[in-house]
Scaffold this active site. Structure first.
Site, short mmCIF file in Angstrom:
data_model
loop_
_atom_site.label_atom_id
_atom_site.label_comp_id
_atom_site.label_asym_id
_atom_site.label_seq_id
_atom_site.Cartn_x
_atom_site.Cartn_y
_atom_site.Cartn_z
N ARG A 167 0.82 -1.22 0.00
CA ARG A 167 0.00 0.00 0.00
C ARG A 167 0.85 1.26 0.00
NH1 ARG A 167 -2.29 0.37 4.57
NH2 ARG A 167 -3.62 2.14 4.08
N LYS A 168 2.13 1.13 -0.30
CA LYS A 168 3.00 2.30 -0.42
C LYS A 168 2.83 2.91 -1.81
CE LYS A 168 6.31 0.58 2.97
NZ LYS A 168 7.69 0.10 3.23
N THR A 169 1.64 3.46 -2.02
CA THR A 169 1.27 4.01 -3.32
C THR A 169 1.15 5.52 -3.23
OG1 THR A 169 -1.07 3.69 -2.74
CG2 THR A 169 0.00 1.92 -3.96
#
Length: 274
Positions: free
Chosen positions: A123-125
């Site tokens: 989820r490091k977007t």
């Protein structure tokens, strides 16, 4: 059209494209094309198409998401009002270039493991456009992992810090969560990994463990006959140079945050051909 895309266009337009409105006649129509100045995997072409069509620009030709591209390749050919094309240009290119960069990075790692392990994103977007980063991961052949917090339970270090221990956190999750949600837990030691696998967490993530520690965990799981209880995911410190070592250990999943937070955008350009 997606509200996120609408906002992107509105943000870039401001109170109007003062340059185009000053130098281009209101009814001028042109042909234009997007060309690649790079090589990799194309992703986001349908999103770019949606952006142009939202301004009634006709998309006459485009390549398909997932295809390999090289420098000089024609990616899209369009026709429409010149002001509208130039209004959409930067938004469409920015998203298309970023998504293609993410897809290209994902595809590179997928090819490195040759089907022996699942490559997953995290989820490091980018804020607000996580769905497009995830779409790009899938186009590149990687697993998307969680789209959002409600997809599955992922018990991380901060959850554990509140509860007290990984095993306590796992047991609370198994008691309180719906049967329909998988439970993954992040561990940092051999002892915690063994305890969580013994208690049948769906997925146990070995967080920032080096090769030796990962090997020790897997060996111990095999000795105890519980390896089949849980999928084993590793994350942290995995790169192109060392990923081959981890494949041979027999892990199930390798998640790499850098696919979305550090991938280089590909270089594309839009040209007018009046």
């Amino acid at each position: 059209m997606d509200k996120i895309l609408e906002y992107m266009l509105e943000e870039d337009e401001g109170f109007g494209d003062v340059t185009s409105n000053s130098v281009i006649d209101e009814l001028d129509e042109v042909n234009a094309y997007i060309v690649s100045k790079d090589e990799g995997i194309l992703a986001g072409i349908n999103v770019a198409k949606e952006l142009f069509e939202s301004r009634k620009v006709r998309v006459l030709f485009h390549l398909s998401d997932g295809c390999e591209i090289k420098k000089g390749d024609l990616l899209m050919f369009i026709h429409g009002n010149a002001r509208d094309i130039l209004l959409v240009e930067r938004t469409a290119l920015n998203l298309l270039m970023r998504m293609s960069g993410v897809a290209s990075a994902a595809n590179k790692y997928v090819n490195l493991v040759n089907g022996d392990v699942i490559i997953a994103g995290t989820r490091k977007t980018q804020p607000a456009i996580g769905k497009y980063d995830k779409m790009a991961l899938k186009i590149g052949g990687a697993d998307t992992h969680r789209f959002s917090l409600d997809d599955m339970l992922l018990i991380k270090d901060n959850h554990i810090a509140v509860v007290g221990s990984p095993l306590d956190a796992l047991k609370k999750a198994q008691k309180n969560a719906s049967f329909s949600k998988k439970i993954e837990i992040e561990v940092e030691t051999l002892e915690d990994a063994i305890a969580c696998v013994e208690n049948k967490a769906d997925i146990v993530m070995l967080d920032n463990m080096d090769y030796g520690k990962v090997s020790d965990v897997l060996d111990e799981l095999e000795k105890r006959g519980i390896r089949q209880n849980s999928l084993i995911e590793i994350s942290g410190g995995i790169n192109e140079d060392n990923i081959g070592d981890y494949i041979g250990l027999g892990v199930d999943i390798i998640s790499i945050g850098g696919l979305t937070h550090s991938s280089r955008s590909l270089d594309f350009s839009l040209k007018i051909d009046k």
